[in-house]
Design an enzyme around this catalytic site. Structure first.
Site, PDB file in Angstrom:
ATOM      1  N   HIS A  30       0.810  -1.217   0.000  1.00 43.79           N
ATOM      2  CA  HIS A  30       0.000   0.000   0.000  1.00 43.79           C
ATOM      3  C   HIS A  30       0.846   1.271   0.000  1.00 43.79           C
ATOM      4  O   HIS A  30       0.326   2.378  -0.198  1.00 43.79           O
ATOM      5  CB  HIS A  30      -0.940   0.017   1.212  1.00 43.79           C
ATOM      6  CG  HIS A  30      -2.271   0.630   0.925  1.00 43.79           C
ATOM      7  ND1 HIS A  30      -2.451   1.610  -0.019  1.00 43.79           N
ATOM      8  CD2 HIS A  30      -3.496   0.418   1.461  1.00 43.79           C
ATOM      9  CE1 HIS A  30      -3.729   1.974  -0.047  1.00 43.79           C
ATOM     10  NE2 HIS A  30      -4.385   1.269   0.836  1.00 43.79           N
ATOM     11  N   ARG A  31       2.165   1.149   0.192  1.00 47.94           N
ATOM     12  CA  ARG A  31       3.030   2.321   0.051  1.00 47.94           C
ATOM     13  C   ARG A  31       3.167   2.703  -1.417  1.00 47.94           C
ATOM     14  O   ARG A  31       3.356   3.887  -1.749  1.00 47.94           O
ATOM     15  CB  ARG A  31       4.421   2.029   0.625  1.00 47.94           C
ATOM     16  CG  ARG A  31       4.463   1.735   2.112  1.00 47.94           C
ATOM     17  CD  ARG A  31       5.853   1.318   2.538  1.00 47.94           C
ATOM     18  NE  ARG A  31       6.307   0.106   1.821  1.00 47.94           N
ATOM     19  CZ  ARG A  31       7.511  -0.451   1.968  1.00 47.94           C
ATOM     20  NH1 ARG A  31       8.390   0.106   2.785  1.00 47.94           N
ATOM     21  NH2 ARG A  31       7.827  -1.545   1.303  1.00 47.94           N
TER      22      ARG A  31
END
Length: 490
Positions: free
Chosen positions: A461-462
Site C-alpha cells: 500500500h506504500r
C-alpha cells in the site's frame, strides 16, 4: 623442467552478496584427476543448489570441508596438485600468464561461464546479466573416506601459487578403510537424536567408535556399546525400550523410536522464512478478491490446445493468466515497482521479470521469467515449463531467483479457492490463482453452470493505492471473463 604446485580453490560468492554456502556432496575424492570445469561439488546457497566446476586441471590433494558443512565465502574448500613448467632455463613459471589462463570465479555468473554454459541476457534490478539455470546434476559419485591429508603450509590467497620442488611431489592421500576418528578435543560426530539416546542411556559418546560415514556415530553404535555390557542392566533395558513396539511402530513414531524429529533450519527454508517475515512486517499488505466467470478463457484454452500452432506446447490456465497479467501491467505500471527505503525512492521497472511460486522438495521458491513482457504466448508457455521442471528438480539457479518484479502463485492446483499471499520481498504485488470450479452462476440473466475462479491480489500500500490495485484486478478479470477484451487494452 616441470614441477608441481598446490593451488587452493576458495568458495566464491554464488549469488548476490551471499556470505556462505553448505557443501552438499563432493563429486570427487582425494587422489582423483580432474579436468578444467569438471563438476567437483554440489553446494547449497540460501536460494538453491549449485554445481561447482573446477577452476583447475590436476589432482585433488585436499578436501578441506566435509558434506554438511557450512562454509563462509572466501574460505578454501579444495586444494589441487597441478603440473607446472619451470621453463628451459630453470626460471619460475610465468604466473601472470598462468593466471590469465585460469577462470576468475567471482560470483555465480562467472562459475557458469567457466563451465562453458551459455549466458542469457537478464535485466535484473541492481545485478548484471548472468547465466541460465543450472543443468540437472549427475548422480553423485561416492566420496571415499580418507585420512586428513598433510596440511599445506601457510595457506595463501586464492590467486597465489605455492611452488613445490619437483624432488618433493605431493603424494596422493592413501585411502582409509576404517571410519576416521574425530580429532583430539573435537566433539564426536553424531545427530541430535543419537545424542539424546546416548544421554538417556548415560553413554559417553567419546567412548563410542562411530561406524557411519566419516566416523559418524549412529544409533546402532550406541546400542551395540550398551549391549556389549559396558553399562548396567537397567541402562541396557532402557536401550531395548527405545525400540518401537506394537501400536507405536504403526503410529507417528518413526522406526528410530524418537517422539520428536528436529531438523536444522538452513538453506532455502531459512532464506524463505527470513524473507517472508521481513516482507510481512515491512510492506503494508492489502489483499483484494475478485471471483470471475472464466468459462470463455477455459474454452479458449481448449481451442488453443487443439490447434496446430500450439501442438507440443504445455498450455494451462496459468499460461493465459500470466499473459493477461503482463497486458494489464501496461495500463497499471505502479504494480510493477519497488520501494527503495534506503534511498527514499520509488523504482519503476520498465520491464517485467514475472515470478512464479514453485513448491520444491527444499521449500518454496519464486524463480522468475526474465523480460516476460516481451514474450509471445508460445514463449511464455515454454518458459513456464522450463521454470517448473527446473524448480521441481531442485536446480533453480540463484540468478533465476533474483530480480523479480511481480509474482503469481497458483494455489488452485491444491484445490484452494482464495488466500492472502505475502509479497515476494522487493515487489509491489503478488497474484494468487484459485481453483477453477463449476458453479451455478448468473449468465445472461439466468442461472447456469459456469467455470469460476477467484483471484486474490496482495499489494504494497506504500506503492499502490486502493484504486490502482482495484482497477488492475478489474481489468484482469475482464480479460479472463472475455478474452476479446484484450483488443481494447493493447
Amino acid at each position: 623442467m616441470s614441477a608441481t604446485m598446490i593451488k587452493e580453490f576458495r568458495l566464491p560468492d554464488l549469488g548476490e552478496g551471499l556470505t556462505e554456502s553448505e557443501i552438499v556432496a563432493w563429486k570427487v575424492a582425494v587422489g582423483d584427476t580432474v579436468t578444467l570445469n569438471q563438476i567437483i561439488a554440489e553446494v547449497e546457497t540460501a536460494k538453491a543448489v549449485v554445481e561447482l566446476p573446477s577452476p583447475f586441471a590436476g589432482v585433488v590433494a585436499v578436501l578441506h570441508e566435509q558434506p554438511g558443512t557450512v562454509v563462509e565465502v572466501g574460505k578454501p574448500i579444495v586444494s589441487f596438485e597441478i603440473a607446472g613448467d619451470d621453463g628451459a632455463d630453470g626460471s619460475a613459471p610465468d604466473s601472470d600468464a598462468a593466471a590469465k589462463r585460469e577462470p576468475n570465479l567471482v560470483g555465480y555468473g562467472a562459475v557458469l561461464e567457466a563451465s562453458g554454459r551459455p549466458a542469457r541476457r537478464a535485466r535484473t534490478f541492481g545485478a548484471p546479466a548472468t547465466a541460465s539455470p543450472v543443468r540437472a546434476a549427475e548422480p553423485a559419485a561416492p566420496v571415499r573416506a580418507a585420512e586428513p591429508a598433510s596440511p599445506v603450509s601457510a595457506p595463501a590467497p586464492a590467486e597465489q601459487v605455492a611452488p613445490v620442488r619437483a624432488a618433493e611431489p605431493v603424494a596422493p592421500t592413501p585411502v582409509e578403510t576404517k571410519p576416521a576418528a574425530p580429532a583430539p578435543g573435537e566433539r564426536p560426530r553424531s545427530t541430535p537424536p543419537v545424542r539424546k539416546l546416548a544421554k538417556d542411556l548415560g553413554v559417553d559418546l567419546e567412548a563410542v567408535t562411530g561406524t557411519g560415514e566419516h566416523g559418524l556415530i549412529t544409533r546402532d553404535d550406541v546400542k551395540n556399546f550398551v549391549g556389549g555390557g559396558d553399562l548396567p542392566a537397567a541402562a541396557q533395558e532402557l536401550a531395548g525400550a527405545a525400540q518401537p513396539v506394537g501400536a507405536q511402530a504403526a503410529g507417528f513414531i518413526p522406526s528410530g523410536g524418537e517422539r520428536e524429529t528436529r531438523t536444522p533450519i538452513k538453506g532455502v527454508r531459512k532464506f524463505t522464512a527470513a524473507a517472508m517475515v521481513s516482507s510481512a512486517f515491512t510492506a503494508p499488505h492489502v489483499t483484494e478478491f475478485l471471483t470471475v466467470d472464466v468459462t470463455p478463457t477455459m474454452e479458449l484454452l481448449a481451442r488453443l490446445k487443439a490447434s496446430r500452432a500450439f501442438a507440443g506446447y504445455k498450455l494451462t490456465p496459468l499460461t493465459l493468466v500470466s499473459k493477461a497479467v503482463l497486458i494489464a501491467l501496461r495500463n497499471h505500471p505502479t504494480l510493477n515497482a519497488r520501494w527503495d527505503d534506503a534511498n527514499q525512492e520509488i523504482v519503476q521497472f520498465n520491464y517485467v521479470n514475472l515470478g512464479i511460486a514453485a513448491a520444491t522438495p527444499r521449500g518454496l521458491t519464486v524463480p522468475n521469467i526474465k523480460d516476460a513482457d516481451r514474450m509471445s504466448l508460445l514463449e511464455i508457455s515454454t518458459a513456464l515449463t522450463e521454470l517448473t521442471d527446473t524448480a521441481r528438480a531442485g536446480k533453480t539457479s540463484p540468478e533465476a531467483l533474483s530480480g523479480g518484479t511481480i509474482s503469481i502463485t497458483n494455489i488452485g492446483v491444491f484445490g484452494i479457492d482464495a488466500g492472502t499471499p505475502i509479497l515476494n520481498p522487493g515487489e509491489a504485488a503478488i497474484l494468487a490463482l484459485g481453483a477453477v470450479r463449476k458453479m451455478p452462476w448468473e449468465y445472461r440473466d439466468e442461472v447456469a453452470l459456469r467455470q469460476v475462479m477467484t483471484l486474490s491480489l496482495s499489494f504494497d500500500h506504500r506503492l499502490v493505492d486502493g484504486e490502482q490495485g482495484s482497477r488492475f484486478l478489474q481489468d484482469l478479470g475482464a480479460m479472463l471473463a472475455d478474452p476479446g477484451m484484450v483488443l481494447a487494452m493493447v
